[in-house]
Write an enzyme that holds these catalytic residues in place. Structure first.
Site, short mmCIF file in Angstrom:
data_model
loop_
_atom_site.label_atom_id
_atom_site.label_comp_id
_atom_site.label_asym_id
_atom_site.label_seq_id
_atom_site.Cartn_x
_atom_site.Cartn_y
_atom_site.Cartn_z
CD GLN A 11 -2.98 -1.06 2.31
OE1 GLN A 11 -3.22 -2.11 2.90
NE2 GLN A 11 -3.55 0.09 2.66
NE ARG A 26 -13.86 0.54 3.17
CZ ARG A 26 -14.19 0.11 1.98
NH1 ARG A 26 -14.14 -1.17 1.70
NH2 ARG A 26 -14.59 0.95 1.04
CB CYS A 27 -10.63 2.97 10.20
SG CYS A 27 -9.60 2.09 11.37
CD GLU A 31 -9.42 4.51 5.66
OE1 GLU A 31 -9.27 5.56 6.30
OE2 GLU A 31 -8.49 3.77 5.33
#
Lengths: 300, 808
Positions: free
Chosen positions: B238, B385-386, B761
């Site tokens: 990522q 996802r945050c 997110e």
């Protein structure tokens, strides 16, 4: 998730397959849909040296409906679902098959594979016990039959001997107008049952004239609840008799705690599934009064 | 030579497909046809395959490793253990959290499935055969699985390598299993607020260990060229540039000799931020064996070893007046970090942005502390996802406010409305010191409540309670409210760095002579649709149609340095860099246009896709014409070409927010629930592509649903990981996934060049408490206060039973 080395054999006829299984002995395993065997091999929990693929054997794929229903062992779940005649004669098969995994898996997974493997999570074994089915077992040296109710010894341990193959499943065609239900509680599509129950019964007015109850994934084998039939047919159907049948079923259950829930929860859900399956079957049953003794469906 | 037949402004705007356009995702053309290029698609001549031998025990001493049996397997070319790495000083690698992590276990294993040996073979099957053949002798040690027992006096010593180390990366260590204790806020002022409050609530809130579980697992291919000394590393990264820098630091290969390529990535969700032993071992394997080495983990390895999330054990407290004005907020967290502290947070923040936990409310005083401990579990602690620990923070405030509502006998939505930060308070500085950039919470809440007919729902719920109590029904109903504020877009270099590198991001644009362009960014899409949306930002900024702009990311030899994609930072940071780089292009284009039109550049105005003379719109130069001129006819003293680069260090974070409502019904006799409605209103500031936003919201809500209702990485007492396969780990299919209703308001960020805040997110962060609150709310009329995630049918049933609602 990478299997070890193995030889892949693809027989063209049933007799060729039986010879391969005989010659392979303990190191040979038949494969049909492969949904149990292949994951086990990828985890290296199973390491057969020879895999005998039954996919090419047309004589193991058939459905015949007469006084008995006979289904070839390599008939896929999808074919069970698709058969209109089978649905008319024994609708619980479709109801159960539709609760197995997902369409992609049902295109490959077979009835024979589902009942032969001895995985307590499989749905068809309990249904076969409910329907009092027999498994027709063949080997290079002969043929025998065994009741589904006698077939399962422990998880993955069955009456099947080395070199033997289930070639067909046979059971008496249920009486027209019978009630049925397969109730399965699961966490999501594709999951094994948290608890599941198969029920068939026949009714005459308020009386249950015959009943059969079996359970999936509530012990290390499928469970046939013999007592339930007696309880349900002993007096006119009531909430109490249903509750008593549920209790008899729960008394047999011994599910392991797992991701689906505690042993207590799974047992209780087993009870709820039995109750809901009986209620649904009663709802579906033809309750027209029937003369005592006719067709041998009355108790005693 | 002005155009005689210029399309209208609207026609030209439509043709650009810029900001606000529901442009179809350009990357889907290849993804939907099976033409993506993932790391496992990389196939090089002579490539070898690596696989790990992993520990069967959670805590054990390695007595002996006998390589012979594995080396005897046909096709196995090498067996590498920690002993082989020690001379290279590679048996440990630095983590992003300032700790070290064993690349291969040395002397001890500290979690089940820990990497112990790396088998390299000529094909994938031989590698697996080698793994099976290797014999290792262990002596089992007492495992430490309960974080609450980690700091007991007689707790087993896990990290022998840290013996005597009383100072960690984040302050003093007070116990051999202690990692850090970190605090934020004003403890004394908060105590005062609690002292004078009419009402105080305190509740334990578990946020269990889960896993991001992207569709594609982690993997890498390392190719060390022995002739040139050049290392090329393909991988699931990522943040490819950070990987390059870390790889250089730990391998001593000069950074210019390392090229990191993150090809298409099949979902990240935080799982692909960290650096894993597999990446390091593929590099080591390639260096040692002088051939490319591929490593791809399988699903069970992914779930059990690379990057868990959450595992926060939260004590939350609120203090309020009797009419519901919140005065103070306090929270103490015990964080289970597993065997190594490999959390992926900005270096200064060992608990990420957990101190956004005062939420959307104007709370005068707040304090929080987070204590991290070692246990015999896999390392990780990524932001699933945050933004960093924001889901945990939002869960804390959005759950404890519900508990306060119960205590006060107030409606949960009304209590929130009473405490909202008001629109006129922005920019608003929270008690923890964050400066919320913009928002209008009351308007968003009202719009949401009107949309779902909140009062009618409460009426229906109360009728169902009556029916249940009267024995007419076995179903109860819950309404889950969540009003969240996130902190995303890490981040300002004054707050945020990773290993000393500021968390800026970048964009470089080259406009070609024909007016087409390529832009490269330091971010890295894993499915977010950057190739679509960044082209839209640039289209609006430069007047070049989005279809004429190629977006490229992920190759460190070509892309400008950036910190990657996670924490909803791509749009707030890289997106801002894109807008600003676009403006630089536009500025130069204006000078060229003024030269071509022979007017002063102040006499020109921008008209969607070119410059026109003010008051004479027919006299104009389109970007296409300007681009051509940039390569043959520029003003005296100007360099030829039309290129720009921008490195953007944001002045602040962005603070997206939203109002979510979940309505569900529960069959108390089985614990089976049905989500009746889920409504999500998001305010992410300026909306770049509404279709992609909707897709992002759908995906984030689905993962929120998964976390709240089913996901769990569990362990038995001896440290065996349970649930590390998709048989048990809950990935909802289309059948289980509820229908999502989406909505929005749009309050732009005042400090972001285009006003965008990031959205990927929000639905996860806001969704988790909405689901959990709905389950808890269903039990509120029956005396329920708090039941924990995951809200599986089994857990819901057990809670219903504990309240006497079933199985009596």
């Amino acid at each position: 998730m990478i299997p070890g080395d193995f030889d892949y054999l693809r027989p063209k006829t049933k007799s060729e397959a039986l010879v391969m299984l005989r010659d392979g002995g303990d190191e040979a395993r038949p494969i049909a849909g492969g949904h149990s065997l292949i994951p086990m091999m990828k985890l290296r929990m199973a390491a057969p040296e020879k895999v005998v693929d039954l996919g090419g054997l047309a004589d193991l794929k058939h459905i015949s409906i007469e006084k008995d229903i006979t289904i070839g062992a390599a008939t896929t779940q999808h074919q069970l679902i698709e058969s209109g005649a089978l649905f008319d004669a024994c609708p619980i098969l479709r109801e159960t098959a539709l609760l197995i995994a997902d369409p992609q898996i049902r295109y490959c997974g077979t009835l024979g594979g589902n009942v032969a493997n001895g995985d307590p999570g499989n749905d068809m074994p309990a249904l076969m016990q409910c329907l009092d089915a027999s498994y027709i077992i063949e080997s290079a040296s002969g043929k025998r039959e065994i009741k589904a109710r006698d077939f399962y010894h422990a998880a993955y341990f069955t009456a099947l001997e080395t070199g033997e193959l289930i070639t067909a499943i046979r059971f008496k065609t249920p009486e027209a107008g019978h009630g049925y239900s397969y109730q399965k509680l699961k966490r999501k599509v594709g999951d094994y049952a948290t608890a599941a129950a198969a029920v068939t019964l026949s009714m005459s007015e308020d009386n249950v004239t015959g009943a059969s109850v079996a359970l999936t994934n509530l012990a290390d084998t499928p469970l046939y609840v013999a007592e339930a039939a007696d309880i349900l047919t002993s007096s006119p159907l009531s909430a109490d008799t249903i509750k008593e049948a549920v209790k008899a079923a729960e008394a047999m259950m011994a599910p392991a705690a797992d991701g689906r829930g505690s042993s207590e929860y799974r047992t209780r859900m087993g009870g709820v599934m039995v109750q809901r399956a009986i209620e649904a079957a009663v709802e579906r049953a033809d309750k027209t009064p029937k003369k005592g003794g006719l067709f041998g469906w009355l108790r005693g | 030579m002005a155009d005689t037949n210029i399309p209208t402004i609207q026609e030209r705007t439509d043709q650009l497909e810029g900001i606000g356009c529901k442009r179809k995702r350009v990357e889907d053309v290849r993804f939907t046809q099976g033409r993506g290029n993932y790391v496992d698609d990389v196939k090089l001549p002579g490539m070898l395959f690596g696989d790990f031998v992993r520990s069967p025990f959670a805590h054990a001493r390695i007595k002996n490793i006998n390589k012979d049996s594995a080396l005897a397997v046909p096709g196995v070319v090498a067996v590498i253990t920690a002993e082989d790495l020690i001379p290279l000083n590679l048996h440990y690698m630095p983590t992003l959290a300032g700790d070290v992590q064993a690349v291969l276990a040395h002397e001890k294993v500290l979690f089940q499935n820990q990497e112990v040996a790396f088998i390299v073979a000529k094909d994938r099957y031989a590698a697996a055969d080698g793994v099976e053949a290797l014999t290792i002798e262990y002596e089992e040690l007492e495992p430490l699985m309960d974080p609450y027992k980690a700091m007991d006096e007689n707790a087993p010593v896990l990290r022998e390598d840290l013996e005597g180390k009383t100072e960690g990366a984040h302050g003093p260590r007070t116990h051999h299993n202690h990692i850090f204790t970190w605090t934020a806020g004003d403890e004394a002022a908060t105590q005062q607020a609690f002292d004078k409050a009419d009402v105080v609530v305190k509740e334990y809130l578990a946020h269990p260990r889960v896993h991001p579980c992207p569709l594609e697992t982690c993997g890498s291919v390392a190719d060390m060229n022995p002739i040139t000394g050049q290392l090329t590393l393909w991988g699931t990264f990522q943040a490819p540039h950070v990987v390059r820098t870390v790889a250089s630091l730990i391998s001593n290969i000069p950074e210019h000799k390392i090229r990191v390529i993150a090809p298409d990535i099949g979902g990240g969700f935080g799982n692909k931020v960290g650096v894993y032993p597999g990446y390091v071992m593929s590099i080591v394997g390639s260096i040692v064996l002088k051939k490319p080495v591929k490593w791809i983990e399988d699903r069970m390895e992914n779930l059990s070893t690379t990057a868990f999330a959450r595992d926060y054990h939260i004590e939350a407290e609120l203090a309020a007046t009797k009419d519901g004005k919140i005065l103070g907020m306090r929270s103490h967290v015990l964080a289970d970090h597993g065997a190594f502290d490999a959390c992926a947070d900005p270096s200064k923040y060992p608990a990420g942005m957990y101190h956004i936990c005062s939420g959307s409310y104007d709370i005068g005083a707040a304090f929080c502390s987070v204590t991290g401990v070692y246990t015999n579990k896999a390392p990780g602690g990524v932001s699933y996802r945050c933004s960093f620990r924001v889901t945990e923070a939002v869960y804390t405030i959005e759950r404890i406010i519900e508990v306060l509502a119960i205590k006060l006998g107030m409606d949960a939505a009304e209590l929130r409305q009473k405490n909202f930060v008001q629109p006129e308070q922005f920019p608003y500085t929270s008690a923890f010191g964050w400066e919320y950039d913009s928002g209008d919470y009351p308007t968003a809440m009202k719009k949401a409540m009107d949309a779902i007919d909140y009062d009618d729902l409460r009426e229906e719920q109360s009728k169902m309670v009556d029916d249940f109590k009267a024995g007419k029904s076995r179903e109860i109903m819950g309404i889950g409210v969540s009003f969240f504020t996130e902190i995303v877009g890490a981040g300002p270099s004054k707050n945020c760095d990773i290993l000393g590198i500021g968390m800026f991001d970048s964009c470089e644009i080259r406009v070609h002579p024909t007016g087409a362009a390529i832009a490269r960014l330091g971010a890295k899409s894993q499915g977010q649709g950057h190739e679509t949306t960044f082209a839209q930002i640039l289209a609006s900024e430069t007047g070049i149609a989005a279809d004429m702009i190629t977006i490229e990311e992920g190759d460190t030899d070509t892309a400008p340095y950036g910190l990657g994609t996670y924490g909803s930072r791509s749009t707030p940071v890289a997106g801002a860099a894109a807008a600003r780089a676009g403006r630089k292009i536009k500025y130069k284009a204006q000078l060229i246009a003024s030269h071509l039109l022979e007017v002063h550049h102040d006499d020109l105005e921008w008209d969607v896709d070119g410059f026109a003379i003010k008051g004479a719109p027919q006299k104009r130069k389109s970007m296409k014409e300007i681009a051509w001129a940039a390569y043959n006819n520029v003003p005296d003293g100007m360099e030829m070409g039309l290129e720009a680069v921008d490195y953007y260090d944001p002045p602040n974070f962005t603070y997206p927010y939203g109002a979510y409502f979940c309505v569900l019904k529960i069959d108390v006799d089985t614990g089976v629930y049905k989500i009746e409605r889920f409504y999500a209103l998001d305010d992410c500031g300026t909306r770049i592509n509404p279709m992609i936003i909707e897709g992002q919201v759908h995906g984030g809500l689905t993962e929120a649903f998964a976390v709240a209702m089913g996901q769990l990485i569990d362990f038995d007492e001896t440290g065996n990981v349970i649930g590390a396969s998709l048989m048990d780990f809950f990935l909802p299919t289309a059948v289980e996934t509820p229908h999502w209703e989406t909505d929005h308001t749009e309050v732009p960020s005042p400090h972001h060049p285009i006003g965008a805040k990031g959205v990927g997110e929000s639905p996860h962060v806001g969704g988790v408490p909405a689901f959990s609150n709905a389950v808890n709310d269903a039990f509120r009329p029956f005396g329920g206060i708090q039941t924990h995630m995951p809200h599986t049918a089994a857990n819901i049933w057990a809670y219903a039973k504990s309240l006497g609602l079933t199985d009596q």
